[in-house]
Design a protein around this motif. Structure first.
Motif, PDB file in Angstrom:
ATOM      1  N   LEU A  82     -41.418  56.825 -10.395  1.00  0.00           N
ATOM      2  CA  LEU A  82     -41.012  57.451 -11.657  1.00  0.00           C
ATOM      3  C   LEU A  82     -39.773  56.770 -12.216  1.00  0.00           C
ATOM      4  CD1 LEU A  82     -41.258  59.676 -13.780  1.00  0.00           C
ATOM      5  CD2 LEU A  82     -39.917  61.165 -12.267  1.00  0.00           C
ATOM      6  N   LEU A  83     -38.816  56.461 -11.332  1.00  0.00           N
ATOM      7  CA  LEU A  83     -37.606  55.779 -11.779  1.00  0.00           C
ATOM      8  C   LEU A  83     -37.942  54.410 -12.357  1.00  0.00           C
ATOM      9  CD1 LEU A  83     -34.516  55.476 -11.953  1.00  0.00           C
ATOM     10  CD2 LEU A  83     -34.562  54.607  -9.608  1.00  0.00           C
ATOM     11  N   HIS A  84     -38.822  53.681 -11.676  1.00  0.00           N
ATOM     12  CA  HIS A  84     -39.164  52.340 -12.164  1.00  0.00           C
ATOM     13  C   HIS A  84     -39.885  52.395 -13.501  1.00  0.00           C
ATOM     14  CE1 HIS A  84     -41.483  48.474 -12.265  1.00  0.00           C
ATOM     15  NE2 HIS A  84     -40.263  48.049 -12.046  1.00  0.00           N
ATOM     16  N   SER A  85     -40.684  53.416 -13.717  1.00  0.00           N
ATOM     17  CA  SER A  85     -41.379  53.536 -15.005  1.00  0.00           C
ATOM     18  C   SER A  85     -40.405  53.728 -16.157  1.00  0.00           C
ATOM     19  CB  SER A  85     -42.376  54.705 -14.949  1.00  0.00           C
ATOM     20  OG  SER A  85     -41.688  55.950 -14.861  1.00  0.00           O
ATOM     21  N   ARG A  86     -39.234  54.289 -15.871  1.00  0.00           N
ATOM     22  CA  ARG A  86     -38.235  54.518 -16.917  1.00  0.00           C
ATOM     23  C   ARG A  86     -37.386  53.287 -17.198  1.00  0.00           C
ATOM     24  NH1 ARG A  86     -37.216  59.963 -18.093  1.00  0.00           N
ATOM     25  NH2 ARG A  86     -38.238  61.464 -16.740  1.00  0.00           N
ATOM     26  N   ILE A  87     -37.231  52.410 -16.203  1.00  0.00           N
ATOM     27  CA  ILE A  87     -36.351  51.256 -16.371  1.00  0.00           C
ATOM     28  C   ILE A  87     -37.096  49.934 -16.190  1.00  0.00           C
ATOM     29  CG2 ILE A  87     -34.308  52.547 -15.640  1.00  0.00           C
ATOM     30  CD1 ILE A  87     -34.551  51.248 -12.905  1.00  0.00           C
ATOM     31  N   GLN A  88     -38.417  49.948 -16.331  1.00  0.00           N
ATOM     32  CA  GLN A  88     -39.197  48.744 -16.060  1.00  0.00           C
ATOM     33  C   GLN A  88     -38.919  47.624 -17.059  1.00  0.00           C
ATOM     34  OE1 GLN A  88     -43.350  49.715 -16.248  1.00  0.00           O
ATOM     35  NE2 GLN A  88     -43.167  50.810 -18.198  1.00  0.00           N
ATOM     36  N   ASN A  89     -38.390  47.958 -18.237  1.00  0.00           N
ATOM     37  CA  ASN A  89     -38.016  46.916 -19.189  1.00  0.00           C
ATOM     38  C   ASN A  89     -36.736  46.206 -18.779  1.00  0.00           C
ATOM     39  OD1 ASN A  89     -40.180  47.459 -20.904  1.00  0.00           O
ATOM     40  ND2 ASN A  89     -39.038  49.015 -22.037  1.00  0.00           N
ATOM     41  N   LEU A  90     -36.005  46.783 -17.828  1.00  0.00           N
ATOM     42  CA  LEU A  90     -34.717  46.227 -17.408  1.00  0.00           C
ATOM     43  C   LEU A  90     -34.756  45.621 -16.013  1.00  0.00           C
ATOM     44  CD1 LEU A  90     -32.484  49.225 -18.576  1.00  0.00           C
ATOM     45  CD2 LEU A  90     -33.039  47.175 -19.871  1.00  0.00           C
ATOM     46  N   VAL A  91     -35.560  46.206 -15.125  1.00  0.00           N
ATOM     47  CA  VAL A  91     -35.562  45.811 -13.715  1.00  0.00           C
ATOM     48  C   VAL A  91     -36.998  45.624 -13.243  1.00  0.00           C
ATOM     49  CG1 VAL A  91     -34.886  46.499 -11.383  1.00  0.00           C
ATOM     50  CG2 VAL A  91     -33.435  47.094 -13.317  1.00  0.00           C
ATOM     51  N   SER A  92     -37.249  44.546 -12.532  1.00  0.00           N
ATOM     52  CA  SER A  92     -38.581  44.317 -11.979  1.00  0.00           C
ATOM     53  C   SER A  92     -38.807  45.187 -10.746  1.00  0.00           C
ATOM     54  CB  SER A  92     -38.747  42.844 -11.600  1.00  0.00           C
ATOM     55  OG  SER A  92     -37.865  42.509 -10.530  1.00  0.00           O
ATOM     56  N   ASP A  93     -40.051  45.286 -10.340  1.00  0.00           N
ATOM     57  CA  ASP A  93     -40.391  46.079  -9.164  1.00  0.00           C
ATOM     58  C   ASP A  93     -39.730  45.514  -7.913  1.00  0.00           C
ATOM     59  OD1 ASP A  93     -42.219  48.350  -8.285  1.00  0.00           O
ATOM     60  OD2 ASP A  93     -42.884  46.762  -6.932  1.00  0.00           O
ATOM     61  N   GLU A  94     -39.701  44.179  -7.806  1.00  0.00           N
ATOM     62  CA  GLU A  94     -39.085  43.535  -6.647  1.00  0.00           C
ATOM     63  C   GLU A  94     -37.577  43.769  -6.608  1.00  0.00           C
ATOM     64  OE1 GLU A  94     -42.920  41.798  -7.666  1.00  0.00           O
ATOM     65  OE2 GLU A  94     -41.055  42.088  -8.812  1.00  0.00           O
ATOM     66  N   GLN A  95     -36.949  43.747  -7.781  1.00  0.00           N
ATOM     67  CA  GLN A  95     -35.508  43.957  -7.833  1.00  0.00           C
ATOM     68  C   GLN A  95     -35.131  45.360  -7.399  1.00  0.00           C
ATOM     69  OE1 GLN A  95     -32.623  41.654  -9.236  1.00  0.00           O
ATOM     70  NE2 GLN A  95     -32.112  43.064  -7.603  1.00  0.00           N
TER      71      GLN A  95
END
Length: 396
Positions: free
Chosen positions: A305-318
């Motif tokens: 859920l967190l990654h879905s909110r910031i996926q434009n800023l941070v990659s999944d690997e990061q």
């Protein structure tokens, strides 16, 4: 801007202007003259009006640019309409006008008294611009404890500039939402309290100001010009990073001789020790409720859920790398130990589990021989290898 937005904006502008007019009316009545016969009345009112308009109106300008696609080159899929931004924008704009307006009109009161007494011989128009950014007005943080409002003024300038930067960056990254304006308003309130805290600590340590010995006992005089200049710079940085400024001040208090015996060291290191995460991303995670190492390390099901909110800023690997680093930081208390681990190539918990495997024992022993004994690296590695199933737990 709609008619209602214009009315809200004008109502906010009228507050500092009315406060200054009431003060001028009282002074004019005592002097037996008209309000508009007071020195530099046109320059004082125009400057206050123009500056407060700029401080509050910039947010409506940014919103208009965003809605017309100038900040993101029309790349965003706008999930929010203008009506969704109305209350947050009005909130941060009104707050900016009121906070800046109060300090500026208070400074104008000192400026008017200086002009009437003849103590200020400089040109009224030029000197007013200088005073706008100097702020010579004095407040009280407690009865008998005076406080230079210039500290809060420069902290507000820092928060104001950061809010502009944050809105533009979030818009260009397709990450702008109404709560960004709300968080900006909260930041401006927070920096007021942070600036008072920092001034109290800084004044106790370096004594940049002292109380006046002259006829005006309710005034402060610069005692140490260098320390006062550093205080202004610190106040500006506080506006950009209020949370970090409070943390640094708090750590300074806890490490002092007086408070050091009361507080124990922190159990874990802070988010600032995570590599690859800048202050902008720490602020972004703070908005999502991730405020410390423990919360980042134990995201669990909230991670997607967190990654879905910031996926434009941070990659999944990061994000996975940050979580892995946070898990390692939960086990560490001393920065020296973290530095020693990173010198061995250990960035996160998974790398540590890989390093302490039995087949790597010779390599670990060689690295420990090269490590500084003061870092406590050998004790940490030996203690960690005694915990059963660490590799399996970190993998999960």
């Amino acid at each position: 801007m709609s008619l209602f937005e214009i009315l809200v904006f004008l109502a906010a502008l009228s507050v500092p202007l009315t406060m200054m007019f009431v003060h001028d009316f009282r002074i004019a009545r005592q002097a037996g003259v008209g309000v508009f016969e007071l020195p530099a009345w046109f320059n004082r009112y125009c400057t206050l009006l123009v500056l407060t308009t700029v401080y509050g109106g910039i947010y409506y300008v940014l919103l208009m640019l965003y809605m017309h696609g100038y900040l993101d080159n029309n790349q965003s899929v706008n999930l929010y309409g203008r009506d969704d931004f109305f209350v947050p924008t009005a909130c941060i704009s009104t707050l900016s006008i009121l906070l800046f307006g109060y300090i500026l009109q208070a400074d104008n009161a000192f400026y008017l008294a200086s002009l009437r007494s003849g103590a200020d011989q400089t040109v009224a128009r030029r000197d007013l611009i200088f005073r706008t950014f100097r702020s010579v007005s004095i407040g009280q943080i407690a009865p008998g404890i005076f406080y230079p409002l210039s500290v809060s003024l420069w902290a507000l300038h820092g928060a104001w500039l950061y809010n502009i930067y944050n809105i533009v960056m979030r818009a260009s990254n397709q990450d702008l939402m109404p709560r960004v304006f709300f968080s900006g308003a909260v930041r401006m309130i927070a920096v007021l309290f942070a600036s008072v805290l920092i001034y109290a600590v800084y004044q106790a340590m370096f004594k940049p100001y002292r109380e006046s010995d002259g006829a005006n006992s309710e005034a402060l005089v610069v005692e140490n010009r260098g320390a006062a200049s550093m205080l202004v710079a610190l106040a500006l940085l506080t506006g950009f990073f209020p949370i970090q400024a409070v943390e640094i001040t708090w750590q300074k208090l806890k490490s002092s001789e007086v408070m050091g015996a009361v507080f124990t060291p922190e159990a874990t290191l802070s988010m600032s020790y995570i590599q690859g995460m800048n202050s902008f991303m720490r602020e972004r995670l703070f908005e999502e409720g991730v405020v410390d190492i423990h919360q980042l390390a134990t995201l669990g099901k909230r991670r997607d859920l967190l990654h879905s909110r910031i996926q434009n800023l941070v990659s999944d690997e990061q994000l996975n790398d940050w979580v892995d680093q946070a898990k390692l930081l939960l086990l560490i208390q001393q920065p020296e130990l973290l530095l020693a681990l990173r010198s061995m190539g250990v960035r996160g918990l998974k790398q540590l589990d890989q390093l302490v495997k039995p087949e790597n024992s010779a390599q670990v022993e060689q690295l420990l021989l090269q490590a500084d004994e003061k870092s406590g690296l050998r004790t940490f590695i030996q203690g960690y290898t005694l915990v059963p199933g660490t590799a399996e737990q970190s993998a999960q």
